[in-house]
Design an enzyme around this catalytic site. Sequence first.
Site, short mmCIF file in Angstrom:
data_model
loop_
_atom_site.label_atom_id
_atom_site.label_comp_id
_atom_site.label_asym_id
_atom_site.label_seq_id
_atom_site.Cartn_x
_atom_site.Cartn_y
_atom_site.Cartn_z
N CYS A 122 0.86 -1.19 0.00
CA CYS A 122 0.00 0.00 0.00
C CYS A 122 0.90 1.25 0.00
O CYS A 122 1.67 1.44 -0.93
CB CYS A 122 -0.96 -0.06 1.20
SG CYS A 122 -2.18 1.25 1.30
N ASP A 171 -8.80 -3.44 -7.59
CA ASP A 171 -8.37 -2.38 -6.68
C ASP A 171 -9.10 -1.08 -7.00
O ASP A 171 -8.90 -0.50 -8.07
CB ASP A 171 -6.86 -2.19 -6.82
CG ASP A 171 -6.25 -1.40 -5.68
OD1 ASP A 171 -6.93 -0.50 -5.16
OD2 ASP A 171 -5.10 -1.68 -5.32
N HIS A 198 -7.46 -4.58 -3.33
CA HIS A 198 -6.37 -3.89 -2.64
C HIS A 198 -6.20 -4.49 -1.24
O HIS A 198 -7.17 -4.68 -0.52
CB HIS A 198 -6.70 -2.40 -2.52
CG HIS A 198 -5.59 -1.57 -1.97
ND1 HIS A 198 -4.63 -0.99 -2.77
CD2 HIS A 198 -5.28 -1.22 -0.70
CE1 HIS A 198 -3.78 -0.31 -2.01
NE2 HIS A 198 -4.15 -0.45 -0.75
#
Length: 229
Positions: A122, A171, A198
């Site tokens: 991330c 995502d 994600h």
Amino acid sequence: MGQLIAITAADGSTCSAYLAEPAGQPRGAVVVLQEIFGVNSHIRAVADGYAAEGYLALAPATFDRVKSGVELGYTDADMQAGFALKLAVEALPAPGVLADIQAAIDEAARRSGGKVGIVGYCWGGLLTWRSACELQGLAAAVPYYGGGMTTPDEAARRPQCPVLAHFAEQDHWIPMDTVEAFRAAQPSVELHSYDAHHGFNCDQRGASHPPSAALARERTLAFFARHLG
């Protein structure tokens, strides 16, 4: 399995880092960069996992310049808190947190006596990409779903070490058209996408997708074996 240590950047700023060491002589080192949730139990488990594979693993607390001791979960409130801390770190004057990451790379090299790779998730994926392009002493870099990494400004950077990038096809934060644009701009980057959301690597999140996480880990370990030992 691990312990907290302190590392000092070139500007004198100190941050904590979680250190996980292998049973025997390290085959190399891996710097592990956190998400926006701090060096929490998941990130420590990731570091432990690399140590179990024979690498010295070091996870610096990349929020320490704005707030120390951050360990968040994955609720909406945690996400808001983590995002605010990320914005505060990103607003720091250059080089900001990259100085702490450089210190972690240097410490990992010193302690392991081997080559150093970096992996991040991330926000940590974005920092991994920036580290590959701007920092010294890296032999390999593996960003997982780096938020912001596929913007035109980031895609214009040039990595100084081999890069393997993992993205999620579902995502909502990183649309696949931007991933394809990044792929076109960075032909040297080995890029894989997964039918997942994600955060698929984190087994503590609702987005966890074990098959994708296992395949990405297999590819990452093979990449590190190739470039680190």
